[in-house]
Write an enzyme that holds these catalytic residues in place. Structure first.
Site, PDB file in Angstrom:
ATOM      1  N   GLY A 210      11.604  56.076 -76.001  1.00 43.40           N
ATOM      2  CA  GLY A 210      12.911  55.359 -75.985  1.00 43.40           C
ATOM      3  C   GLY A 210      13.842  55.907 -77.206  1.00 43.40           C
ATOM      4  N   ASN A 211      14.592  54.944 -77.383  1.00 41.27           N
ATOM      5  CA  ASN A 211      15.483  55.377 -78.823  1.00 41.27           C
ATOM      6  C   ASN A 211      15.954  54.021 -79.226  1.00 41.27           C
ATOM      7  OD1 ASN A 211      18.232  54.690 -77.410  1.00 41.27           O
ATOM      8  ND2 ASN A 211      17.469  56.180 -75.950  1.00 41.27           N
TER       9      ASN A 211
END
Ligand code: C5P
Length: 400
Positions: A210-211
């Protein structure tokens, strides 16, 4: 106009940013507000009473006065004001505000006031970072004052850092927003689709790639579009944010593929599409059915490219007005303009990771907007205010 019946008292202390107050006075006068300027004695080393009184059309005070044979000019000024703006607010004035050191007209007026107080600090970067300044800023925030944070940039000392007084435009807008910009239902009848947040690309049943995107920019855009009367479809990746506006239809998704599919359930029917999501560029080729065990010293995952949601929207564009975001670290403007063309967009919003306070996770953002023919630059603002700027630009383009 919201400010046309407002009395704005601007209290100027002795900093080089005092020259910017000329522009601030003009903006308030143009908006129909009444403006009264008072200054600390030291402020006169930087600017003249004459230039301020010419612009504000009122005498400027640095000393207690007794025009009506009274001594209480500070109380009179404080009761007169609907808002007090301490700008520029030096470290010294800020410290006097928090400790009640009432040795000039500015502080006496400030301490007598019951109206909202806006504080726009301005000082050199080390003074700004000093624990006493930071503590004093926290204190005035606790008093309920509204801080308009200093901006980053070149300072009068030649040093570069946080300490520049916010631009007059930012100060003006903060006050205007406080009193509530008259909200026109300018997007009534329009359907706006917004993508927001990160995407999570599963590796196995418990892990993902993810980020750091929080989704704040997209949710602020959704709120603002909804406030303007639009029907909003908010397609959000995993985000802790909530939306309760009755005009917002929130659809939560996890991966880029799910986001793409959700967007295209609605794409035909939308008027405006704004892609603010930080979509993962790649996803694991295969998702393990069971949790991957810790065995070898090294471990690799084969990744495959995710669909570019916005480019797909651009490729299939008919009547839709499309807005993209670009978060760049180098050749920012060139890359942003390249994306505008490649993804067949109408507008692109550039935020640079180089600007402190901009981009991921922050509550603030600093943007430039490009259309095929125009470029507009904005100062550091709250994401709610950035959303207003973006939608103002969209509306201007739609009217063309
Ligand atoms: O190409 P880049 O990722 O920098 O483009 C950013 C813009 O494209 C943003 O508006 C983002 O929401 C959108 N985007 C997308 N799908 C992707 C990658 C980016 O919609 N897979």
């Amino acid at each position: 106009m919201t400010l046309s019946d407002k009395r704005i008292l601007i209290a100027v202390s002795g900093g080089i940013a005092a020259y910017k107050i000329h522009f601030l006075i003009r903006q308030f006068i143009k908006s129909g507000a009444e403006v009264q300027v008072i200054m600390t004695p030291d402020a006169e080393n930087f600017v003249t009473k004459l230039s301020f009184s010419t612009l504000s059309k009122k005498p400027v005070y640095t000393e207690f006065y007794n025009e009506n044979g009274t001594w209480n000019s500070h109380v009179e000024l404080a009761l007169w004001a609907d808002a007090i703006i301490m700008a520029p607010c030096t470290a010294n004035t800020l410290a006097k505000m928090t400790h009640g050191i009432c040795d000039n007209l500015v502080i006496a007026t400030y301490m007598s006031a019951k109206c909202p107080v806006f504080v726009a600090p301005a000082m050199d970067l080390d003074m700004y970072q000093h624990p006493s300044t930071q503590q004093n800023l926290e204190l005035v925030e606790e008093y309920g004052h509204i801080i308009i944070p200093a901006e980053n940039g070149e300072l009068a000392s030649g040093l570069v850092g946080q300490g520049r007084m916010a631009e007059p435009e930012t100060i003006f807008q903060t006050v205007e927003n406080y009193f509530g910009k008259p909200c026109t239902k300018s997007l009534e009848g329009k359907t706006v689709l917004i993508t927001a947040g990160p995407t999570y690309e599963a590796i196995d049943p418990v892990r993902f790639i993810g980020n750091h995107s929080s989704g704040k920019m997209g949710y602020s855009l959704a709120e603002e579009a909804a406030e303007r009367g639009a029907k909003v479809i908010l397609v959000s990746g995993p985000s802790a944010l909530q939306s309760k506006h009755e005009n917002i239809d929130l659809h939560r998704v996890t991966s880029a593929k799910e986001m793409l599919a959700k967007v295209f359930e609605f794409y035909e029917a939308i008027d405006i599409g704004i892609a603010s999501a930080a979509v993962a560029d790649y996803a694991p080729k295969d998702i393990a059915v069971e949790k991957i065990k810790k065995n070898e010293d090294t471990f690799s995952i084969e990744m495959v490219k995710n669909p570019d949601i916005l480019k797909t929207m651009g490729d299939q564009k008919k009547h839709q007005f499309l807005v993209g975001f670009a978060l760049e670290t180098q050749n920012e403007e060139e890359n942003a303009k390249g994306k505008l063309k490649k993804k067949n967009l109408d507008m692109i919003v550039l935020n640079s990771l180089r600007d402190e306070g901009a981009g991921f996770k922050n509550d603030t953002n600093k943007i430039k907007i490009f259309t095929k023919t125009e470029k507009k630059e904005f100062s550091l603002k709250s994401k709610d205010d950035v959303a207003k700027d973006i939608l103002d630009c969209v509306e201007t383009q739609l009217l063309k």
